[in-house]
Design a protein around this motif. Structure first.
Motif, mmCIF file in Angstrom:
data_model
loop_
_atom_site.group_PDB
_atom_site.id
_atom_site.type_symbol
_atom_site.label_atom_id
_atom_site.label_comp_id
_atom_site.label_asym_id
_atom_site.label_seq_id
_atom_site.Cartn_x
_atom_site.Cartn_y
_atom_site.Cartn_z
ATOM 1 N N VAL A 1 0.877 -1.178 0.000
ATOM 2 C CA VAL A 1 0.000 0.000 0.000
ATOM 3 C C VAL A 1 0.909 1.222 0.000
ATOM 4 C CG1 VAL A 1 -1.789 1.289 1.239
ATOM 5 C CG2 VAL A 1 -1.809 -1.213 1.292
ATOM 6 N N GLN B 1 1.646 5.604 -0.464
ATOM 7 C CA GLN B 1 1.082 6.887 -0.055
ATOM 8 C C GLN B 1 0.128 7.440 -1.125
ATOM 9 O OE1 GLN B 1 4.060 9.845 0.756
ATOM 10 N NE2 GLN B 1 2.584 11.397 1.363
ATOM 11 N N TYR C 1 -1.548 5.812 -3.565
ATOM 12 C CA TYR C 1 -2.550 4.815 -3.982
ATOM 13 C C TYR C 1 -2.134 3.948 -5.168
ATOM 14 C CZ TYR C 1 -4.558 9.146 -2.143
ATOM 15 O OH TYR C 1 -4.743 10.307 -1.478
ATOM 16 N N GLN D 1 -9.826 6.166 -2.420
ATOM 17 C CA GLN D 1 -8.828 5.516 -3.283
ATOM 18 C C GLN D 1 -7.888 4.653 -2.451
ATOM 19 O OE1 GLN D 1 -6.891 7.573 -6.581
ATOM 20 N NE2 GLN D 1 -8.196 9.343 -6.187
ATOM 21 N N GLN D 2 -7.501 5.189 -1.269
ATOM 22 C CA GLN D 2 -6.569 4.417 -0.448
ATOM 23 C C GLN D 2 -7.242 3.155 0.085
ATOM 24 O OE1 GLN D 2 -3.671 3.735 -0.409
ATOM 25 N NE2 GLN D 2 -2.521 5.136 0.914
ATOM 26 N N ARG D 3 -8.535 3.241 0.362
ATOM 27 C CA ARG D 3 -9.226 2.047 0.852
ATOM 28 C C ARG D 3 -9.309 0.988 -0.251
ATOM 29 N NH1 ARG D 3 -14.683 3.755 3.110
ATOM 30 N NH2 ARG D 3 -14.248 5.881 2.445
ATOM 31 N N ALA E 1 -7.120 0.748 -2.592
ATOM 32 C CA ALA E 1 -5.744 0.243 -2.728
ATOM 33 C C ALA E 1 -5.465 -0.828 -1.668
ATOM 34 C CB ALA E 1 -4.756 1.397 -2.598
ATOM 35 N N CYS F 1 2.967 -1.156 4.148
ATOM 36 C CA CYS F 1 2.315 0.122 3.836
ATOM 37 C C CYS F 1 3.311 1.267 4.004
ATOM 38 C CB CYS F 1 1.125 0.353 4.770
ATOM 39 S SG CYS F 1 0.068 -1.102 4.908
ATOM 40 N N PRO G 1 0.782 5.215 4.428
ATOM 41 C CA PRO G 1 -0.560 5.065 3.848
ATOM 42 C C PRO G 1 -1.503 6.224 4.153
ATOM 43 C CG PRO G 1 -0.328 3.630 5.743
ATOM 44 C CD PRO G 1 1.024 4.220 5.500
ATOM 45 N N THR G 2 -1.165 6.988 5.167
ATOM 46 C CA THR G 2 -2.052 8.107 5.507
ATOM 47 C C THR G 2 -1.373 9.454 5.234
ATOM 48 O OG1 THR G 2 -1.240 8.087 7.782
ATOM 49 C CG2 THR G 2 -3.231 6.799 7.344
ATOM 50 N N VAL H 1 -8.684 4.839 7.079
ATOM 51 C CA VAL H 1 -7.704 3.936 6.450
ATOM 52 C C VAL H 1 -7.043 3.058 7.510
ATOM 53 C CG1 VAL H 1 -5.453 3.901 5.283
ATOM 54 C CG2 VAL H 1 -7.311 5.317 4.394
#
Lengths: 791, 234
Positions: free
Chosen positions: B91, B93, B95, B145-147, B149, B163, B166-167, B178
């Motif tokens: 994962v 940053q 996406y 989008q991150q979810r 991903a 990851c 990731p946030t 997330v």
């Protein structure tokens, strides 16, 4: 150096492969122009200079015998500036093997004549002296047979064996391009023209001061049409058989046709390749502008105007144009000599040179720069529309997020894998890029297929002519006309003749309304089996009982159709009769007007005669028998010429092979163009998808699986390019065939299936090669680096 | 807990012309099955490099990375591809979703190549994206989008989720969402989750926290009571 120029140079260096591919496409255009332009420019000049210096005639007449006194009177005709009377005859050269059928056209040469028309330029050896059994030979024949001054040639001439000493080689405006009877291409090994002293030929022909060939030069301002009537009146007492203008003279008309072809090639091909290069260039620039959106936004934020940024991107095109000019110029300089030599081998005249002209290449280079800059401006035009803030953000895909057409076909769409969907959406959403690439690929396909079609097409033409139309083994021409039945019986009595059909070939003028055309009439037996006619669908055409058969091309030119009536002006004997067009046929290597022998005899009030015959040998004829027959024919007093079909076919085949080099070079260029387009499409796809492809690699897709996304997209474009290329190929061939068709021959416009297969293979070859490069690029991509940043 | 992957004396040197940068200087680390790990460190400390090497997308200059007894540092590309396909979910940053595929298709893309993938619709439900399944990435917010991903990374049913910040590109609220999803996959699916971040607040969620400085592990501690994502201080 201005900073933006530094940026441009570094950007070009970074994507050198893509820009080089564009430049090489354009370079092909510059190369064509550079190599051909000098030939195109100096051939007409050389031709005119040669014509003028060696007094090429404006009109030509063949007669039975024009007394010398009548010849002198011709100069009194208003508009006539000069007249030359000559004797012409045909002879056969007796070679090492008895079945050699080498022919020579003998032309009298008066060493004392001042300012003779159609004069000769002696390129090797010495001038002729009166009273000597010596001859000057046209350069092609001389060189092809490895002759040198002092060699001896033994001729069979009207039943006699004569030995002549070779005096040297000549060039003449009258025979810049020489073809033997019934052939469309030069055959220097087996056919040439020999100039022999007038007194010698006069004695051999018992001409007694008369001439059977007259050349006429007009005063400035006079045309053939204006003088035709008065010339006919003046020449008729000599038994005029044919009077024709320079435009209809075989060598001149072939030369004109060739010049026209070169002119077309020089004006169309370079522009086509520049256009292809420019199309690819605009796609590459468009992609780069999309990639550099943040830089563009930044420049705008700094205060650069849209136009200034656009100018900056135009520099990329100019750089590519510059690379193309240099590469094309250098290659053009290297090949110009080869091209000139090739033309010089077909067209024997002084002054054909392939001197490389920097001035002319500079003209096209300017055009290449303009195409490059134009393509860049077109590709980068979006820069003007976007504000600094808009430019900072990534561009929205052209098609937005609307479903593509295929998605509406859900049962089909569902069958695609996610990677295939990825490729298809990309293809349909980058519409302008896909369209340009598609168009470029289809043009390349058409070019490749047309180039590959050329050789099989000529082979097919020859095959059709020598096996389907002309089914005889030998064709003879007579010195004096003979009775048809008697001729056939005489020939049939010779072993191993299985079949003999007498024919009559006469000069003819066709008239339909105001249009007239000089051609030849060929009368065949009603049930002829050794010469067959076919229509354009290759179906046999029966020889009508009454009326004549024309070629489609001739009917088009005269504006007549089956059932229409024409006027036939048969020169020998002088007859003018109406005739109905009974049928139309296709003839690839000749343009005879055909009729049956009994119809001709009815037109000539019952007179039956033959001017030659077609001979078919028995199927199991031995070599020795064939050799003896050829020898008898060659030595027969009343036989003027003997054409051996097998030998003609072989010579033709060899000639085609020698011209294959040029075709292969063109094919290589077309295949390279395919590669350049496919490669650049791949580079663009790759640059758009680096992040996606890296993501796939991180997800665990193998290198092959990842490369397949690019491959699928390119493959779809290639398949579409081939589909569109099919009609393009047809149109290209049609245009080629039309531009090359002449009174002497017609080229079939069909594209053989094998050419399509070759072209498809070439496209896939280009695809595979491009794919290998792409695969390497994918493998080299550093996943971590790509995925770390933000687009 | 069972050992999942072990890095031994990992060194990574980047060379640019004559300049050499030592990103990792003999770092050793072990991750265990089902752990929630946070790797902290300032920019340039080498944490991303470590994650890339553990994930098989970058090669160490020297040292060993042992996974199921095999040294990944000496493994050919074919083995690394198989490793990434079956064992690792990444994962990032930013996406890195496929812009031309919908949310569902992005997840499907990963599920297609896995040996025992999770159900794609279940993944969408897990990340609360079922109602956005047909949307393209450009139609989704950053958090959404991150979810997707994360769902894409988990759909392959990997052994661990790696990851990288990731946030980092998200606001507090979406960041929490997330983290909640990551925690869900760790707790409910038993996946090892390793997060690298410079946000020290996230460390409170972890079972184990590593701090990296100048290419080596400067500190390591275990949280006796990991906090829920909602309590993370930003």
């Amino acid at each position: 150096m201005p900073t933006l120029l530094k940026k441009a140079l570094r950007d070009v260096r970074q994507r050198l492969g893509a820009y080089l591919a564009c430049a090489m496409l354009m370079a092909i255009g510059v190369l064509f122009y550079g190599a051909m332009t000098q030939v195109a420019a100096n051939m007409p000049v050389a031709m005119q200079a040669f014509y003028s210096e060696y007094r090429f005639a404006d009109a030509f007449a063949t007669l039975h015998a024009l007394p010398a006194s009548r010849l002198k009177r011709l100069t009194a005709v208003e508009g006539v500036e000069a007249v030359s009377g000559r004797l012409t005859a045909t002879a056969k050269v007796l070679g090492d093997t008895r079945e050699d059928t080498t022919g020579l056209r003998l032309i009298s040469y008066d060493p004392a004549e001042q300012n003779r028309l159609n004069d000769v330029l002696i390129t090797e050896g010495l001038p002729l002296n009166a009273g000597s059994y010596a001859m000057l030979l046209t350069e092609g024949f001389y060189r092809a047979n490895g002759l040198t001054p002092g060699n001896t040639l033994t001729l069979a001439f009207r039943g006699r064996k004569l030995s002549f000493t070779v005096a040297g080689a000549v060039q003449t405006p009258e025979y810049i391009y020489i073809t033997p009877e019934g052939s469309i291409m030069p055959d220097n090994k087996n056919f040439g023209v020999a100039y022999v002293p007038l007194d010698i030929l006069e004695g051999l022909l018992n001409a007694g001061g008369a001439r059977n060939d007259v050349s006429i030069r007009f005063k400035p301002g006079y045309t053939f049409r204006q003088l035709e009537r008065s010339l006919i009146d003046a020449l008729s007492p000599g038994g005029l058989t044919r009077l024709y203008a320079r435009e209809d003279q075989a060598s001149h008309s072939m030369l004109r046709l060739e010049l026209q072809g070169i002119e077309t090639m020089v004006s169309v091909l370079p522009v086509l390749f520049l256009l292809l290069g420019a199309m690819v260039m605009s796609v590459v620039i468009k992609r780069m502008v999309e990639q550099q959106h943040a830089q563009i936004g930044l420049m705008k934020a700094f205060g650069y105007s849209g136009r200034a940024i656009l100018r900056h991107y135009a520099v990329y095109g100019i750089l590519v144009g510059l690379m193309a000019s240099i590469m094309g110029g250098v290659l053009g300089a290297l090949t110009a000599g080869y091209i000139a030599d090739m033309y010089a081998s077909y067209f024997v005249m002084p002054g054909i040179s392939g001197t490389f002209s920097f001035a002319r290449v500079a003209q096209l280079s300017l055009l290449a720069l303009a195409f490059g800059a134009g393509a860049s401006l077109y590709g980068a035009r979006g820069v003007l529309r976007r504000t600094a803030a808009m430019a900072m953000r990534p561009a929205t895909p052209e098609g937005g997020n609307k479903p593509i057409l295929l998605e509406r076909l859900q049962p089909l769409w569902r069958r695609f894998s996610a990677t295939a969907k990825l490729s298809l959406r990309n293809l349909f959403r980058s519409r302008s890029r896909s369209l340009l690439t598609w168009l470029g690929l289809s043009i390349c396909y058409a070019l490749t297929a047309a180039v590959f079609a050329f050789s099989p097409m000529i082979e097919y033409m020859m095959q059709e002519n020598f096996t389907e139309v002309q089914r005889y083994d030998y064709r003879i021409g007579l010195v004096n006309i003979a009775d048809t039945r008697q001729l056939e019986q005489t020939l049939l009595s010779m072993r191993p003749v299985a079949l003999a059909e007498a024919i009559a070939e006469l000069p003819l003028q066709l008239r339909a309304g105001a249009i007239s055309k000089d051609t030849a009439l060929l009368a065949l037996p009603e049930d002829a089996t050794l010469y067959r006619l076919f229509d354009d669908a290759r179906q046999p055409v029966a020889l009508p009982r009454a009326g004549v058969v024309l070629t489609y091309r001739m009917a088009r030119e005269l504006g007549v159709a089956v059932g229409d009536t024409l006027l036939l002006d048969i020169s020998y004997p002088d007859t003018e009769v109406p005739a109905v067009v009974g049928a139309l046929c296709e003839q690839y290597t000749s343009s005879y007007v055909l009729c049956n022998r009994s119809y001709l005899s009815s037109l000539l009030h019952g007179r039956q005669f033959a001017t030659g015959a077609m001979i078919k040998l028995a199927p199991h004829a031995t070599g020795a028998e064939t050799e003896r027959l050829a020898q008898r024919l060659n030595e027969a007093e009343n036989v003027a010429s003997v054409a051996d079909v097998a030998q003609m076919q072989q010579n033709m085949h060899e000639l085609i092979q020698t011209s294959m080099g040029t075709l292969y070079a063109m094919a290589v260029m077309a295949i390279f163009a395919c590669f350049a387009i496919v490669y650049n499409a791949g580079v663009v796809i790759l640059s758009e998808r680096t992040r996606e492809l890296a993501s796939m690699r991180v997800l665990g897709f193998t290198l092959n699986e990842t490369s397949r996304v690019v491959a699928f997209e390119q493959l779809a474009l290639i398949a579409a390019g081939i589909l569109l290329g099919l009609p393009f190929t047809g149109a290209t061939m049609e245009a080629l065939a039309n531009s090359m068709a002449s009174d002497t021959y017609a080229i079939p416009a069909d594209v053989p299936f094998s050419s399509h297969i070759t072209s498809v293979l070439a496209m896939f070859g280009a695809w595979l090669a491009a794919l290998l490069v792409m695969r390497r690029k994918v493998a080299k991509t550093k996943m971590a680096d790509v995925l770390k940043g933000q687009d | 807990m069972q050992e999942l992957i072990r890095g031994i004396d990992i060194k990574k040197i980047y060379k640019t012309g004559d300049v050499q940068v030592e990103a990792l200087r003999g770092l050793s680390i072990t991750l265990y099955e089902g752990e929630f790990i946070v790797i902290l460190g300032p920019s340039g400390s080498g944490k991303s490099t470590l994650l890339n090497i553990l994930g098989g997308i970058d090669a160490a200059t020297s040292g060993q990375v042992l996974f199921e007894g095999q040294n990944l540092c000496a493994a050919p590309e074919r083995v690394l591809t198989h490793y990434r396909r079956q064992a690792v979910g990444f994962v990032f940053q930013f996406y890195n979703l496929m812009p031309n595929l919908t949310a569902r298709e992005n997840i499907q893309l990963a599920a297609d190549i896995a040996a025992q993938p999770f159900d794609v619709d279940a993944m969408l439900r897990d990340v609360d994206m079922s109602d956005r399944a047909g949307h393209f990435p450009s139609q989704l917010s950053g958090g959404q989008q991150q979810r997707v991903a994360i769902a894409r990374a988990v759909a392959k049913n990997p052994r661990m989720l790696l990851c990288d910040e990731p946030t980092g590109a998200l606001d507090v609220q979406t960041g929490v969402q997330v983290l909640r999803v990551l925690r869900h996959f760790n707790r409910d699916y038993g996946k090892t989750v390793a997060i690298i971040t410079h946000n020290a607040g996230i460390a409170g969620m972890a079972d184990k926290v590593f701090t990296i400085r100048d290419g080596v592990i400067a500190a390591k501690h275990r949280n006796a009571h990991p906090i829920p994502p909602e309590e993370v201080a930003w």
